[in-house]
Design an enzyme around this catalytic site. Structure first.
Site, PDB file in Angstrom:
ATOM      1  N   LYS A   1       1.151   9.979   1.022  1.00  0.00           N
ATOM      2  CA  LYS A   1       0.821  11.244   0.388  1.00  0.00           C
ATOM      3  C   LYS A   1       0.824  12.224   1.773  1.00  0.00           C
ATOM      4  CE  LYS A   1      -3.565   8.987  -1.428  1.00  0.00           C
ATOM      5  NZ  LYS A   1      -3.097   8.274  -2.856  1.00  0.00           N
TER       6      LYS A   1
ATOM      7  N   SER B   1       0.927   4.623   1.213  1.00  0.00           N
ATOM      8  CA  SER B   1      -0.348   4.901   0.579  1.00  0.00           C
ATOM      9  C   SER B   1      -0.922   6.191   0.938  1.00  0.00           C
ATOM     10  CB  SER B   1      -1.330   4.000   0.837  1.00  0.00           C
ATOM     11  OG  SER B   1      -2.120   3.826  -0.104  1.00  0.00           O
TER      12      SER B   1
ATOM     13  N   TRP C   1      -2.260   0.623  -9.601  1.00  0.00           N
ATOM     14  CA  TRP C   1      -3.107   1.766  -9.344  1.00  0.00           C
ATOM     15  C   TRP C   1      -2.339   2.964  -8.869  1.00  0.00           C
ATOM     16  CZ3 TRP C   1      -8.116   3.042  -9.988  1.00  0.00           C
ATOM     17  CH2 TRP C   1      -8.810   3.741  -8.749  1.00  0.00           C
TER      18      TRP C   1
ATOM     19  N   HIS D   1       0.878  -3.805  -3.237  1.00  0.00           N
ATOM     20  CA  HIS D   1       0.603  -2.560  -2.529  1.00  0.00           C
ATOM     21  C   HIS D   1       0.775  -2.634  -1.170  1.00  0.00           C
ATOM     22  CE1 HIS D   1      -0.918   1.857  -2.122  1.00  0.00           C
ATOM     23  NE2 HIS D   1      -1.850   1.013  -1.159  1.00  0.00           N
TER      24      HIS D   1
HETATM   25  C1  GTR Z   1      -6.974   3.681  -2.033  1.00  0.00           C
HETATM   26  C2  GTR Z   1      -6.817   4.959  -2.751  1.00  0.00           C
HETATM   27  C3  GTR Z   1      -5.359   5.207  -2.931  1.00  0.00           C
HETATM   28  C4  GTR Z   1      -4.573   4.827  -1.748  1.00  0.00           C
HETATM   29  C5  GTR Z   1      -5.038   3.765  -0.978  1.00  0.00           C
HETATM   30  C6  GTR Z   1      -4.624   3.558   0.621  1.00  0.00           C
HETATM   31  O1  GTR Z   1      -8.240   3.094  -2.019  1.00  0.00           O
HETATM   32  O2  GTR Z   1      -7.507   5.001  -3.843  1.00  0.00           O
HETATM   33  O3  GTR Z   1      -5.233   6.645  -3.206  1.00  0.00           O
HETATM   34  O4  GTR Z   1      -4.458   5.967  -0.883  1.00  0.00           O
HETATM   35  O5  GTR Z   1      -6.378   3.747  -0.851  1.00  0.00           O
HETATM   36  O6  GTR Z   1      -4.588   4.645   1.259  1.00  0.00           O
HETATM   37  O7  GTR Z   1      -4.531   2.541   0.957  1.00  0.00           O
END
Ligand code: GTR
Length: 418
Positions: free
Chosen positions: A262, A258, A349, A399
């Site tokens: 990145k 997540s 998402w 996720h």
């Molecule tokens: C979310 C965000 C995502 C992702 C995620 C995470 O809220 O919108 O881009 O990075 O968090 O890191 O768990």
């Protein structure tokens, strides 16, 4: 109301309306509503020439892409060196039922008369022939959240939390880490909590490692923020790991989930010591193409997390078609090393197709080296991993990071390291 008061009132209403309109825009999850878009050609240089050789990529185009992403997305990583010291606080040669040695290493970063401390948790296999590959990965909820080992220390960040904080119980995110399997398969693991490097909130900067650098690095629209600092931290972990007698410095793997996916990509883009770079469900600002405008948008990510990217990135909010780059160019910076991108079926998402397509559109750079990236723009089905020099899978579920993901990462690394 006089005329000027009426005008002010109307202007206020307009502003409020615009702000509401901006925030209430919904994410698109409908593939048929993806706009038609043109991706910048990763091989096209600023002077209009097209890259045809690996040498030209490395000399001309690669530095251009790195500069552009530093300026407009992640911020500029300072070249300044700050003082880093290490202290092994704890060692257990019979950890995980005797299969591994566990070490906990305190990193102290200093500069500008201040210091920041972070804790690295390491397990490496006791049974090994020679040096082993190492997974370098941050955790979200502290080293103590990754397994039930009672000896795991808590870092400063967790000591400052109220006792009922949900991140405090031992092993509270265990399902995301399977150290036993890593050890069984001959891998070492080195994990640190990302909060130790840059506390993940809008006011985190002054308590982060960025505050240890000359103030000029923390000013202006292109300044580094959290993702830049976390990526820098990945490289500092690599500095320590590569000097260990049990670690194979040619087999350092950077992995993140997540926001940390990145980060792993940005770290892998900048630091060529990472021979495998793994993005788990990294989404917007990670592996996913922004110009598809599917799932999370550039406006939304900057609004919710103003401290992640450089301030300049926010100008592209709701205006992805004006971005002078897209995320396939970030992925291309990993070439000719190994890259793996993973998505999850229910993770709209993060735009699974956008993650896949970015890896596909980065693949021409591997081809310059005679290596195979992703061969086709057709996405594979669930649980049908592709493992060329670029790897990809989409698995069932939400996720998250699961055992399925880790097993595939180890398969991929086994193949990469022969
Ligand atoms: C979310 C965000 C995502 C992702 C995620 C995470 O809220 O919108 O881009 O990075 O968090 O890191 O768990």
């Amino acid at each position: 109301m006089n005329i000027s008061a009426k005008m002010t009132f109307t202007a206020l209403l307009l502003c409020a309306g615009m702000a509401w309109g901006q925030n209430s825009k919904k994410a698109n999850y409908d593939e048929s509503k993806v706009p038609s878009y043109t991706l910048p050609d990763v091989l096209r240089c600023n002077d209009g020439r097209t890259v045809t050789t690996a040498r030209q990529w490395e000399r001309q185009r690669r530095p251009e892409v790195l500069d552009l992403l530093s300026q407009e997305e992640y911020g500029i990583t300072p070249r300044q060196k700050i003082k880093v010291s290490h202290q092994v606080l704890y060692e257990n040669k019979q950890a995980l039922g005797g299969k591994a040695t566990m070490q906990q290493v305190q990193f102290t970063f200093s500069g500008q008369g201040k210091s920041v401390r972070a804790l690295l948790l390491v397990y490496f296999p006791n049974q090994r022939k020679g040096r082993v590959p190492v997974f370098i990965h941050y955790n979200f909820r502290g080293n103590h959240s990754t397994c039930m080992d009672e000896d795991i220390l808590m870092s400063d960040w967790f000591k400052s939390l109220p006792p009922d904080n949900p991140t405090l119980p031992r092993g509270n995110q265990m399902s995301r880490y399977n150290f036993d399997r890593m050890i069984e398969r001959g891998y070492a693991t080195a994990t640190m909590c990302y909060q130790d490097i840059f506390p993940d909130h809008a006011e985190g900067g002054p308590k982060s490692v960025t505050a240890l650098f000359h103030p000029k690095h923390n000013q202006g629209p292109h300044r580094w923020q959290a993702i830049g600092a976390w990526a820098w931290g990945y490289s500092r972990i690599a500095d320590w790991v590569e000097r260990q007698p049990w670690a194979d410095r040619r087999q350092l793997i950077v992995m993140g989930h997540s926001r940390l996916g990145k980060t792993a990509l940005w770290a892998g883009a900048q630091d060529k010591r990472f021979s495998v770079v793994i993005s788990n469900n990294s989404g917007c600002g990670g592996a996913a193409l922004s110009k598809r405008e599917f799932g999370e948008r550039v406006y939304q990510i900057n609004k919710t997390f103003p401290h992640w990217f450089c301030p300049s990135f926010a100008q592209y909010g709701w205006k992805e078609q004006t971005l002078p780059f897209d995320q396939h160019e970030l992925l291309a910076l990993v070439a000719p090393r190994h890259l793996y991108v993973a998505s999850a079926e229910k993770d709209n998402w993060a735009d699974q197709r956008g993650e896949f397509l970015a890896a596909y559109h980065a693949s021409p750079v591997w081809r310059l080296y005679g290596l195979e990236g992703l061969p086709s723009s057709a996405m594979p089905g669930l649980h049908q991993p592709i493992m060329n020099h670029v790897g990809y899978h989409i698995r069932a579920g939400i996720h998250d990071v699961t055992n399925y993901d880790w097993e595939r990462y180890m398969d991929f690394c086994d193949k990469a390291f022969g």
